[in-house]
Design an enzyme around this catalytic site. Structure first.
Site, PDB file in Angstrom:
ATOM      1  N   GLU A 129       0.928  -1.088   0.047  1.00 24.67           N
ATOM      2  CA  GLU A 129      -0.044  -0.091   0.018  1.00 24.67           C
ATOM      3  C   GLU A 129       0.729   1.372  -0.009  1.00 24.67           C
ATOM      4  OE1 GLU A 129      -3.099  -0.231   2.851  1.00 24.67           O
ATOM      5  OE2 GLU A 129      -4.147  -1.836   2.136  1.00 24.67           O
ATOM      6  N   ARG A 182      -8.672  -1.380  -0.369  1.00 22.89           N
ATOM      7  CA  ARG A 182      -8.016  -2.668  -0.254  1.00 22.89           C
ATOM      8  C   ARG A 182      -6.596  -2.461  -0.520  1.00 22.89           C
ATOM      9  NH1 ARG A 182     -11.771  -6.926   1.226  1.00 22.89           N
ATOM     10  NH2 ARG A 182      -9.933  -7.704   2.138  1.00 22.89           N
ATOM     11  N   SER A 183      -5.604  -3.527  -0.155  1.00 22.95           N
ATOM     12  CA  SER A 183      -4.374  -3.503  -0.698  1.00 22.95           C
ATOM     13  C   SER A 183      -4.191  -3.607  -2.035  1.00 22.95           C
ATOM     14  CB  SER A 183      -3.540  -4.688   0.296  1.00 22.95           C
ATOM     15  OG  SER A 183      -4.035  -5.814  -0.041  1.00 22.95           O
ATOM     16  N   LYS A 232     -15.721  -1.631   3.804  1.00 20.07           N
ATOM     17  CA  LYS A 232     -15.175  -1.865   2.393  1.00 20.07           C
ATOM     18  C   LYS A 232     -16.060  -2.766   1.749  1.00 20.07           C
ATOM     19  CE  LYS A 232     -10.616  -3.392   4.749  1.00 20.07           C
ATOM     20  NZ  LYS A 232      -9.748  -4.475   5.258  1.00 20.07           N
ATOM     21  N   LYS A 282      -9.629   5.212   4.935  1.00 22.78           N
ATOM     22  CA  LYS A 282      -8.281   4.490   5.001  1.00 22.78           C
ATOM     23  C   LYS A 282      -8.012   4.042   3.697  1.00 22.78           C
ATOM     24  CE  LYS A 282      -6.362   0.389   6.722  1.00 22.78           C
ATOM     25  NZ  LYS A 282      -6.657  -1.064   7.527  1.00 22.78           N
ATOM     26  N   ASP A 333      -3.308  -1.255  12.448  1.00 23.44           N
ATOM     27  CA  ASP A 333      -4.089  -2.729  11.877  1.00 23.44           C
ATOM     28  C   ASP A 333      -3.301  -3.928  12.157  1.00 23.44           C
ATOM     29  OD1 ASP A 333      -5.526  -4.607  10.566  1.00 23.44           O
ATOM     30  OD2 ASP A 333      -5.122  -4.017   8.706  1.00 23.44           O
TER      31      ASP A 333
END
Length: 416
Positions: free
Chosen positions: A200, A360-361, A331, A382, A237
């Site tokens: 990320e 998401r990553s 998400k 985020k 996280d």
């Protein structure tokens, strides 16, 4: 009525060099396009991601869209998001979207929302906001250091992030986070511990362990000219499910295994030593009791549910009622449709817990979640780090949205 006239899908690429599905939906006057993101550490209860036999391709997902979804959507009103999403759910017919794929459904759902907004000549966030006249920008949660599944287990904790709680507006918030990112880079370069970047965009460092990484991040905040714990706080996280093996939390970097009670105590101790104010997934995804115990043990931290709740309204309500969480990630690809994602966010509001819209990553240039965060009134977003185009696409879109609104104050957070 804004009728859907044509639909198509294609395989495109995400930030990890893997295929993902993109969907286009056309009306008489406009079209909407959206791309499904993909996670690395996935909750077992989230919507299923449909992949080909090689585990990577999305030809099967695209074929299912072309064969079943596209014909079913022709003629439907793209301004009726709930009807479109309900049709997608019915077509799939499984609890976790195993047949057509949660990735296929979310790309379609988001594309329909964009088609609706563009047909009206409005930005998506305005359409989502409806009658709400006063809009605020969410506070960003930005990764500075990656670990866990995002950085080959360099540290056990998956994300070390910062939240600029003292920033007055969106441009200032990004500047502060960039200050810390550059400060961290300088500290790592000087000590010859910089190995690259994680999935990320956060730094991929050589550090002795989790505690050393937290100490380094605190130092980077202070070295940036901002005050750790006041201007900027730390968010982590944990993604504890990723290192929960045979009833133990195995900290590979520290070469030790801990039972649930020992692990919760260690994590709480870190929260006392460092300016940590949010902790995501402190325990494995089936252990809500440990979430609740950690929340009592670390009262100054907000406990964020991700794998535990997977953007599911019922699971969020249950976790909030049991005292396991006081925040939850939203998400959209975990749910499969925007309607279900909004229901999850509304469940947070009803339960008096904080929703955090999250990427998401495995991401792309798609900026839908930037619009969701503002249009739905989420107090936080985020996305990842300050680098890599799939991350900056979202940050820059929020800069444009902020400018269009006259740079309003950020959403009010109670983290300090």
């Amino acid at each position: 009525m804004i009728a859907i006239r044509n639909c198509r899908s294609r395989s495109v690429w995400d930030s990890r060099g893997r295929p993902t599905i993109e969907v286009e939906i056309h009306t008489d006057t406009a079209h909407g396009r959206a791309i499904a993101p993909a996670g690395a550490s996935k909750g077992k209860y989230e919507a299923h991601e449909l992949r080909d036999a090689d585990g990577l391709g999305v030809a099967t997902a695209c074929a299912g869209f072309d064969r079943e979804i596209a014909p079913a959507l022709i003629g439907m009103d793209c301004s009726n998001q709930s009807a479109i999403d309900q049709r997608l759910i019915e077509l799939d017919g499984t609890a976790q979207r195993e047949r057509l794929g949660g990735n296929t459904l979310i790309a379609t759902s988001m594309a329909a929302a964009h088609a609706h907004a563009r047909s009206l000549g409005q930005p998506l966030f305005r359409v989502l906001a409806g009658e709400r006249a006063s809009l605020a920008l969410p506070v960003p949660e930005i990764q500075i250091m990656g670990g866990g599944a995002h950085a080959h287990g360099r540290i056990d904790l998956q994300d070390l992030m910062i939240v600029p709680v003292g920033a007055p507006d969106w441009p200032t918030a990004l500047h502060w986070c960039a200050d810390v990112y550059r400060s961290m880079g300088e500290l790592l370069r000087k000590s010859k511990r910089l190995l690259g970047v994680a999935d990320e965009g956060g730094y991929f460092p050589e550090v002795e362990g989790n505690e050393a990484a937290l100490d380094l991040l605190t130092r980077a905040i202070d070295a940036s000219g901002h005050t750790a714990g006041d201007d900027i706080v730390i968010s982590i996280d944990v993604a504890a499910t990723q290192f929960y093996v045979d009833g133990q939390y195995r900290l590979s970097r520290e070469k030790r295994s801990l039972g649930s009670t020992e692990w919760i105590e260690l994590l709480a101790t870190w929260c006392e030593r460092f300016p940590i104010r949010l902790v995501e997934d402190p325990a494995q995804e089936d252990d809500a009791d440990s979430f609740a115990r950690f929340r009592k043990r670390a009262p100054r931290c907000r406990v964020v549910g991700d794998d535990l709740v997977v953007t599911n309204a019922a699971r969020i309500t249950q976790a909030a009622t049991s005292g396991a969480i006081d925040a939850a990630l939203i998400k959209p690809n975990q749910a499969g449709t925007l309607t279900e994602s909004k229901a999850a966010l509304d469940a947070c509001t009803r339960s008096s817990i904080m929703p955090i819209v999250s990427a998401r990553s495995g991401e792309t240039e798609d900026v839908t979640i930037a619009h969701l965060s503002v249009g739905w009134g989420a107090p936080m977003i985020k996305v990842g780090s300050m680098t890599r185009g799939e991350r900056t696409a979202k940050w820059n879109e929020l800069l444009r949205i902020s400018e269009s609104l006259g740079h309003p104050p950020l959403a009010l957070l109670k983290l300090t």
